[in-house]
Design an enzyme around this catalytic site. Structure first.
Site, short mmCIF file in Angstrom:
data_model
loop_
_atom_site.label_atom_id
_atom_site.label_comp_id
_atom_site.label_asym_id
_atom_site.label_seq_id
_atom_site.Cartn_x
_atom_site.Cartn_y
_atom_site.Cartn_z
N ASP A 289 0.86 -1.18 0.00
CA ASP A 289 0.00 0.00 0.00
C ASP A 289 0.91 1.24 0.00
OD1 ASP A 289 -2.17 1.64 -0.08
OD2 ASP A 289 -3.24 0.70 1.56
C1 BGC Z 1 -5.11 3.18 0.05
C2 BGC Z 1 -5.27 2.14 -1.04
C3 BGC Z 1 -5.15 2.78 -2.39
C4 BGC Z 1 -3.83 3.50 -2.48
C5 BGC Z 1 -3.60 4.13 -3.83
C6 BGC Z 1 -3.88 4.03 -0.16
O1 BGC Z 1 -3.85 5.11 0.70
O2 BGC Z 1 -5.08 2.55 1.30
O3 BGC Z 1 -6.52 1.50 -0.89
O4 BGC Z 1 -5.28 1.81 -3.39
O5 BGC Z 1 -3.79 4.50 -1.49
O6 BGC Z 1 -4.41 5.21 -4.05
#
Ligand code: BGC
Length: 741
Positions: A289
């Site tokens: 993530d």
């Molecule tokens: C979130 C993810 C997301 C990623 C990219 C993160 O902060 O937890 O779910 O896919 O950002 O935007």
């Protein structure tokens, strides 16, 4: 007829026949040998820097464009993927750098959060789960894939599969609710919708099962917080939607932000390697993530950047989102023997495998002329409306307050969300534009007779203390035959980093409802929210309450369809609604305890100041008609541990309108070597019935439904008695028993 034409025509049936009997091309097994050989050949040419470059994903600028540094990194082979860069022109431009100017011509993989639609926005995933109709989720994700593909993107960071038992957690909005069985059904459907049977097909995109794992179990519902979950609970509650996604061929998985039992999920060898790669044979790659690799330092699992890269790579993270530690620290880690070449190669291989399987090398670009025509088509809008229709849940309807007559003389449309174009799009609204949204006010105006007088008054905002608009709203209600009050949550208070300590309606919304109700006019409350709310007073006093969720681009039309009876609501809650936030966590599939709650016995498991029951149970929802579920029968009274059991039941529409019922099947293993939940959903069917129509439904219980993970962490079906319960929600059930021998 010339000879060639004749041969073609004569052969056509043979070709069609071969096509029909050939197995559907699966992305998982598509030309595996060739792909592995192509990867070998490519990897033999790659330098260490180029290999580490494939493991790097970087974010674009806010508006979909790439950053100034991206072309140069790509030219040097140091960037394998981006997120948020989108639009056919932007992606093609950057892809040309990779294909024309880099040494090895490895295409860039463009990813984006397409959670519930790209430009046409569908209801939030929690709402779609309320339909209890996974085919709808397959349809919406398939449309989203088509729109997404047209913009050069080939990868979505969805579906989000986190089981959520805590509505304080804002990301409950992105998932399918609290139940692993329902969650798994929606996981399969969404993966199929995004990827199809072959994600290299035009209009299909790669999916990403996230957030692996137990992210939804954050302490206190505080986003990013610690989780402590036993292995049994992981395997029985938090894993099943992910297992379903892997079995459905999901190409990628995202590791999460949370610490899990002392080992953060972005550096957890048990979840990333033992389970995912080892037990489940997952062949795709894991992306971290956003900066979750670097955050291992904050967790206290890693001392510094180098240590963080080491922990994540060795645990099984393949691609690093946004932080750059794999790139920066990889060479030193390798030199010092803290990381092996084989580990790096495995990560590179997994990423290249997906790029090959996607067909990116052969088709790196997208046709720029097709983009605008693919987005927000009238068919896509129609689908969004139909899906929103089926996602709504009727929570209360005393004295048949709903549906309303279209010929009603006058209507007051009141509330901060009655004409809000942003809120219905919810969190992660892709490239959705508020300007495209049909609000409830607009939908109602389109629906009613030309003679109906519609007056609108906002009343108050969703936040803040001002009651300045109350007088106008009260006047509108007094001068109308019926008052419709649209309340709920603004988009920015749900989703990521949107945890809340209170589930009450924010600002002065509850006061507004009370005052409108006090006018004595028939009042309907329409909720537009992304999580369960505590609405005790409304549930007790207002005659009709409709849960419309955040319904997407076509929200307002869909709400009007339901309010005026063109559509009979048939959704059911995919998550328990508490009476008060102090009851959280409250979920239907809990253990029994030694002292289950009893009203007259103080020394039982309950609160002194609030009933132990929820406001609305899991699976709950009404209809404009009524149903009767009867005649519960089993194919046998006793089965073997390896046997199946068929459960049948009749469902009848005993009311006056056509409508949908979701018939739900639950089991309880009454005594086992480990305590078992009081109820577990193991089957459901949404059926449409005409007035007076009766259907005979069949469910099959198999060992996979009856078993559990025992103390030795083996999946077993144990002999003993089981209760089987069928009904219209998790509380309203008829039951019988059978035995496993
Ligand atoms: C979130 C993810 C997301 C990623 C990219 C993160 O902060 O937890 O779910 O896919 O950002 O935007």
């Amino acid at each position: 007829m010339d000879l060639i034409k004749f041969i073609r025509l004569a052969l056509l049936p043979v070709v069609v026949f071969i096509f029909l009997i050939a197995p559907a091309p699966s992305s998982r097994s598509q030309r595996p040998k060739n792909v592995e050989r192509e990867i070998d050949a490519l990897m033999a040419k790659m330098t260490l820097e180029e290999k580490l470059g494939q493991l790097q994903q970087l974010d674009g600028e806010g508006n979909g464009t790439f950053r100034p540094e991206h072309p140069d990194l790509i030219r040097k082979g140091l960037l394998g993927s981006t997120l948020n860069v989108r639009g056919a022109k932007n992606t093609n431009q950057l892809q040309h750098v990779a294909m024309d100017e880099s040494r090895l011509k490895i295409p860039v993989l463009f990813g984006f959060d397409v959670i519930h639609g790209y430009r046409t926005i569908f209801p939030i995933p929690l709402a779609e789960a309320s339909s209890w109709d996974p085919a709808l989720a397959e349809q919406s994700t398939s449309i989203a894939a088509r729109e997404t593909y047209s913009t050069g993107l080939r990868w979505t960071f969805a579906p989000m599969l986190d089981i959520a038992r805590d509505p304080r957690w804002g990301r409950i909005t992105e998932g399918a609710g609290e139940d692993p069985y329902l969650g798994a059904a929606f996981a399969r459907a969404r993966v199929r919708g995004f990827q199809g049977s072959d994600y290299s097909a035009p209009n299909k995109i790669l999916a990403c099962a996230k957030h692996w794992v137990a992210y939804g179990a954050a302490e206190g519902g505080r986003d990013y917080n610690t989780t402590e979950v036993s292995e049994n609970t992981l395997r029985e509650v938090y894993f099943p939607p992910f297992k379903a996604a892997v079995d459905a061929g999901v190409g990628t998985v995202m590791s999460a932000f949370n610490d899990l039992n002392g080992v953060p999920t972005s550096a957890n060898p048990f979840t990333l390697t033992k389970v995912l790669r080892g037990e489940w044979k997952f062949e795709g790659f894991v992306v971290s993530d956003y900066t979750s690799v670097k955050e291992l330092i904050n967790h206290g699992l890693a001392a510094d950047d180098k240590d963080a890269a080491r922990a994540a790579l060795n645990a099984g993270v393949d691609m690093e989102m946004v932080s750059r530690l794999f790139n920066q620290q990889g060479p030193a880690l390798l030199r010092e023997g803290q990381l092996t070449q084989a580990t790096i190669d495995e990560a590179v291989r997994r990423i290249l495998r997906i790029k090959f399987r996607l067909g990116l090398f052969e088709h790196p670009y997208v046709d720029e002329t097709l983009e605008s025509g693919a987005l927000l088509t009238s068919e896509n809008r129609a689908a969004a409306r139909a899906i929103a229709n089926r996602s709504m849940v009727l929570l209360k309807n005393d004295r048949e307050t709903l549906p309303l007559s279209k010929a009603v003389h006058s209507i007051a449309v009141i509330g901060p969300l009655a004409d809000d174009k942003r809120a219905p799009l919810g969190w992660w609204a892709g490239d959705g534009k508020p300007a495209d949204t049909v609000t409830p006010l607009a939908g109602i105006k389109l629906k009613v007779s030309p003679e109906t007088k519609v007056s609108y008054a906002k009343g108050c905002e969703t936040q803040g203390d001002s009651t300045a608009g109350f007088a106008e709203a009260l006047a509108a209600a007094r001068n109308s035959d019926v008052a419709l009050v649209f309340v709920g949550e603004p988009a920015e208070t749900v989703g990521e980093a949107a945890s809340k300590s209170s589930l009450d309606l924010s600002g002065r919304q509850m006061d507004l409802i009370k005052e409108i109700h006090a006018t004595g006019k028939p009042t309907v409350v329409v909720l537009m929210n992304g999580r369960p709310l505590t609405i005790g007073w409304v549930a007790e006093n207002v005659p009709a309450v409709l849960e419309a969720w955040m319904g997407g681009t076509e929200s307002g039309n869909a709400v009007a369809d339901v309010l005026f009876g063109d559509v009979n609501p048939g959704g059911k809650l995919p998550v328990t609604w508490p009476r008060t936030v102090g009851q959280v966590p409250i979920y239907y599939n809990h253990m029994n305890t030694g002292r289950p709650p009893e009203a007259t016995n103080r020394y039982t498991s309950k609160y002194l100041d609030v009933p132990w029951t929820p406001q609305f149970p899991f699976g709950y929802g009404l209809s404009y008609t009524q149903f009767k579920i009867t005649n519960l029968q089993l194919s046998a009274q006793r089965i073997r541990t390896s046997g199946n059991l068929t459960v049948t039941v009749d469902v009848e529409n005993v009311g006056k309108r056509p409508g949908d019922e979701v018939v739900q099947l639950y089991i309880r293993d009454l005594a086992a070597s480990m305590t078992r939940p009081v109820k577990e959903l193991k089957g459901f069917q949404r059926v449409t019935l005409q007035p007076g129509e009766k259907k005979h439904l069949e469910f099959v219980l198999r060992p996979e439904h009856l078993g559990f993970w025992n103390r030795e962490m083996r999946f077993v079906v144990e002999p003993g008695e089981f209760r089987v319960m069928v009904g219209s929600n998790s509380e309203d059930l008829i039951e019988t028993k059978f035995a496993v021998e």
